[in-house]
Design an enzyme around this catalytic site. Structure first.
Site, PDB file in Angstrom:
ATOM      1  CB  CYS A 169      -0.877  -0.010   1.253  1.00 32.48           C
ATOM      2  SG  CYS A 169      -1.969   1.412   1.374  1.00 32.48           S
ATOM      3  CG  LEU A 170       0.932   3.856  -3.441  1.00 24.48           C
ATOM      4  CD1 LEU A 170       0.304   4.853  -4.399  1.00 24.48           C
ATOM      5  CD2 LEU A 170       2.378   3.559  -3.839  1.00 24.48           C
ATOM      6  CG  HIS A 182      -5.692  -2.494  -1.150  1.00 24.80           C
ATOM      7  ND1 HIS A 182      -4.661  -3.085  -0.462  1.00 24.80           N
ATOM      8  CD2 HIS A 182      -5.456  -1.152  -1.088  1.00 24.80           C
ATOM      9  CE1 HIS A 182      -3.841  -2.133  -0.002  1.00 24.80           C
ATOM     10  NE2 HIS A 182      -4.299  -0.949  -0.384  1.00 24.80           N
ATOM     11  CG  HIS A 189      -7.263   2.756   1.179  1.00 22.07           C
ATOM     12  ND1 HIS A 189      -6.440   3.060   2.232  1.00 22.07           N
ATOM     13  CD2 HIS A 189      -6.482   2.090   0.292  1.00 22.07           C
ATOM     14  CE1 HIS A 189      -5.216   2.609   1.992  1.00 22.07           C
ATOM     15  NE2 HIS A 189      -5.212   2.006   0.817  1.00 22.07           N
TER      16      HIS A 189
HETATM   17 NI    NI Z   1      -3.616   1.033  -0.132  1.00 21.65          NI
END
Ligand code: NI
Length: 195
Positions: A105-106, A147, A151
């Protein structure tokens, strides 16, 4: 314009995001900036909370996966052209055998973990013109959608780990939240220390 990406520990990442209306201020600009930010960080998905906006919006472009030779050819060609904006999405159904995949994940740089997710989903969402769509996705596309959807629900993949695995990662996650991390993209860190 490239936006800073919020790092693990930032409270916006833990908040459930809100639906928006078609007249949401600067929406086109926001989406353009999100694309630029995601590509700059070499991501395949980015959710609005990751750039500090607690709204139900995320973008996905799975093209980078199309070069991965461990993925079957049929799926790779789908991944090559999958590029979409999801506004006000709602997952209607998750089905099929759950499978593991090593996710990143960034917002949590240099951390990866095997995460179990459903194989297929039905999702309702609005496209960039606020036209309502219902679609079924499966495989890696369904995974990326799930995913990103997490968020906007205020959930990170690390929330899905066993408490033991999270404990083992604690130091690393604390370092990320405090800015003790180096990335080739700009990040924004929480002012409040997490425990
Ligand atoms: Ni992410």
């Amino acid at each position: 314009m490239i936006l800073p990406i919020l790092a693990y520990g930032h409270p916006v990442l833990k908040s459930k995001a809100k639906n928006i209306t078609h007249d949401y201020k600067n929406l086109t600009q926001i989406i353009d900036n999100m694309w630029e930010t995601m590509y700059n960080a070499n991501g395949v998905g980015l959710a609005a909370p990751q750039v500090g906006l607690s709204i139900r919006l995320f973008i996905i472009d799975t093209k980078p996966f199309s070069d991965d030779e461990t993925i079957v050819k049929d799926e790779r060609s789908k991944l090559k052209s999958f590029k979409k904006v999801f506004i006000n999405p709602e997952i209607l159904d998750q089905h099929g055998d759950a499978w593991d995949f090593n996710e990143g994940c960034l917002s949590i740089p240099d951390v990866r973990a095997d995460i179990k997710r459903s194989k297929s989903i039905f999702i309702k969402y609005c496209d960039i013109n606020f036209k309502e769509e219902i679609a079924e996705f499966d495989g890696l596309i369904a995974r990326v959608v799930q995913h990103e959807y997490d968020h906007i629900e205020g959930i990170l993949f690390t929330d899905k780990l066993s408490s033991l695995k999270r404990k083992l990662m604690r130091r690393k996650l604390l370092d990320i939240s405090r800015g003790k991390i180096s990335t080739d993209y700009i990040m924004k860190f929480s002012k409040n220390k997490i425990k």
